[in-house]
Design a protein around this motif. Structure first.
Motif, PDB file in Angstrom:
ATOM      1  N   ARG A  13       3.457   3.434   2.597  1.00 39.61           N
ATOM      2  CA  ARG A  13       3.062   2.476   1.577  1.00 39.61           C
ATOM      3  C   ARG A  13       1.629   2.705   1.089  1.00 39.61           C
ATOM      4  O   ARG A  13       1.129   1.960   0.281  1.00 39.61           O
ATOM      5  CB  ARG A  13       3.188   1.042   2.099  1.00 39.61           C
ATOM      6  N   ARG A  15      -1.286   4.809  -0.942  1.00 39.44           N
ATOM      7  CA  ARG A  15      -1.438   5.740  -2.057  1.00 39.44           C
ATOM      8  C   ARG A  15      -2.923   6.030  -2.249  1.00 39.44           C
ATOM      9  O   ARG A  15      -3.775   5.251  -1.844  1.00 39.44           O
ATOM     10  CB  ARG A  15      -0.893   5.140  -3.364  1.00 39.44           C
ATOM     11  N   ARG A  25      -3.198   0.224  -0.369  1.00 38.32           N
ATOM     12  CA  ARG A  25      -1.826  -0.037   0.071  1.00 38.32           C
ATOM     13  C   ARG A  25      -1.011  -0.674  -1.042  1.00 38.32           C
ATOM     14  O   ARG A  25      -1.505  -1.512  -1.773  1.00 38.32           O
ATOM     15  CB  ARG A  25      -1.828  -0.981   1.275  1.00 38.32           C
ATOM     16  N   LEU A  26       0.239  -0.255  -1.153  1.00 38.35           N
ATOM     17  CA  LEU A  26       1.146  -0.889  -2.101  1.00 38.35           C
ATOM     18  C   LEU A  26       1.617  -2.214  -1.506  1.00 38.35           C
ATOM     19  O   LEU A  26       1.749  -2.337  -0.291  1.00 38.35           O
ATOM     20  CB  LEU A  26       2.363   0.004  -2.351  1.00 38.35           C
ATOM     21  N   PRO A  27       1.880  -3.216  -2.340  1.00 35.70           N
ATOM     22  CA  PRO A  27       2.400  -4.483  -1.808  1.00 35.70           C
ATOM     23  C   PRO A  27       3.793  -4.295  -1.212  1.00 35.70           C
ATOM     24  O   PRO A  27       4.534  -3.408  -1.649  1.00 35.70           O
ATOM     25  CB  PRO A  27       2.449  -5.390  -3.042  1.00 35.70           C
ATOM     26  N   ARG A  31       7.455  -4.572  -7.815  1.00 39.00           N
ATOM     27  CA  ARG A  31       7.044  -3.334  -8.472  1.00 39.00           C
ATOM     28  C   ARG A  31       5.535  -3.271  -8.555  1.00 39.00           C
ATOM     29  O   ARG A  31       4.881  -4.259  -8.839  1.00 39.00           O
ATOM     30  CB  ARG A  31       7.626  -3.277  -9.888  1.00 39.00           C
ATOM     31  N   TYR A  32       4.986  -2.095  -8.327  1.00 43.17           N
ATOM     32  CA  TYR A  32       3.549  -1.880  -8.466  1.00 43.17           C
ATOM     33  C   TYR A  32       3.305  -1.431  -9.905  1.00 43.17           C
ATOM     34  O   TYR A  32       3.943  -0.500 -10.385  1.00 43.17           O
ATOM     35  CB  TYR A  32       3.071  -0.811  -7.474  1.00 43.17           C
ATOM     36  N   ASN A  34       0.248  -0.604 -11.499  1.00 47.23           N
ATOM     37  CA  ASN A  34      -0.874   0.271 -11.845  1.00 47.23           C
ATOM     38  C   ASN A  34      -0.562   1.745 -11.601  1.00 47.23           C
ATOM     39  O   ASN A  34      -1.172   2.399 -10.782  1.00 47.23           O
ATOM     40  CB  ASN A  34      -2.133  -0.141 -11.072  1.00 47.23           C
ATOM     41  N   TYR A  44      -0.891   7.070  -9.370  1.00 49.61           N
ATOM     42  CA  TYR A  44      -1.189   5.708  -8.944  1.00 49.61           C
ATOM     43  C   TYR A  44      -2.673   5.416  -9.085  1.00 49.61           C
ATOM     44  O   TYR A  44      -3.507   6.303  -8.915  1.00 49.61           O
ATOM     45  CB  TYR A  44      -0.782   5.508  -7.477  1.00 49.61           C
ATOM     46  N   CYS A  46      -5.857   2.376  -8.124  1.00 47.56           N
ATOM     47  CA  CYS A  46      -6.164   1.257  -7.232  1.00 47.56           C
ATOM     48  C   CYS A  46      -6.313  -0.056  -7.992  1.00 47.56           C
ATOM     49  O   CYS A  46      -6.154  -1.128  -7.429  1.00 47.56           O
ATOM     50  CB  CYS A  46      -7.424   1.555  -6.409  1.00 47.56           C
ATOM     51  N   SER A  47      -6.644   0.023  -9.287  1.00 48.72           N
ATOM     52  CA  SER A  47      -6.811  -1.210 -10.069  1.00 48.72           C
ATOM     53  C   SER A  47      -6.469  -0.950 -11.532  1.00 48.72           C
ATOM     54  O   SER A  47      -6.355   0.191 -11.967  1.00 48.72           O
ATOM     55  CB  SER A  47      -8.254  -1.710  -9.957  1.00 48.72           C
TER      56      SER A  47
END
Length: 62
Positions: A13, A15, A25-27, A31-32, A34, A44, A46-47
């Motif tokens: 999880r 990235r 970390r991905l939640p 769905r992520y 960003n 990917y 981070c923000s």
């Protein structure tokens, strides 16, 4: 063996931000948002701000 399964999921999880190199970390669910798809790869970020800055820099290069 049971403990190792959790550790594997922990690292899967994670990235690395395609712009600044920060590890995040991905939640666990959902769905992520960003990330962008480019040339068949997922990049990917981070923000949201990192994602925008990357896209701005990419436009300048073209």
């Amino acid at each position: 063996m049971g403990m190792n399964e959790g550790l594997k999921d922990f690292y899967r999880r994670q990235r690395v931000c395609s712009r600044c190199g920060k590890i995040f970390r991905l939640p666990p669910q959902g769905r992520y948002i960003n990330f962008i798809k480019k040339h068949g790869h997922k990049l990917y970020f981070c923000s949201e701000s990192c994602k925008h800055k990357y896209l701005e820099e990419d436009e300048k290069q073209c």
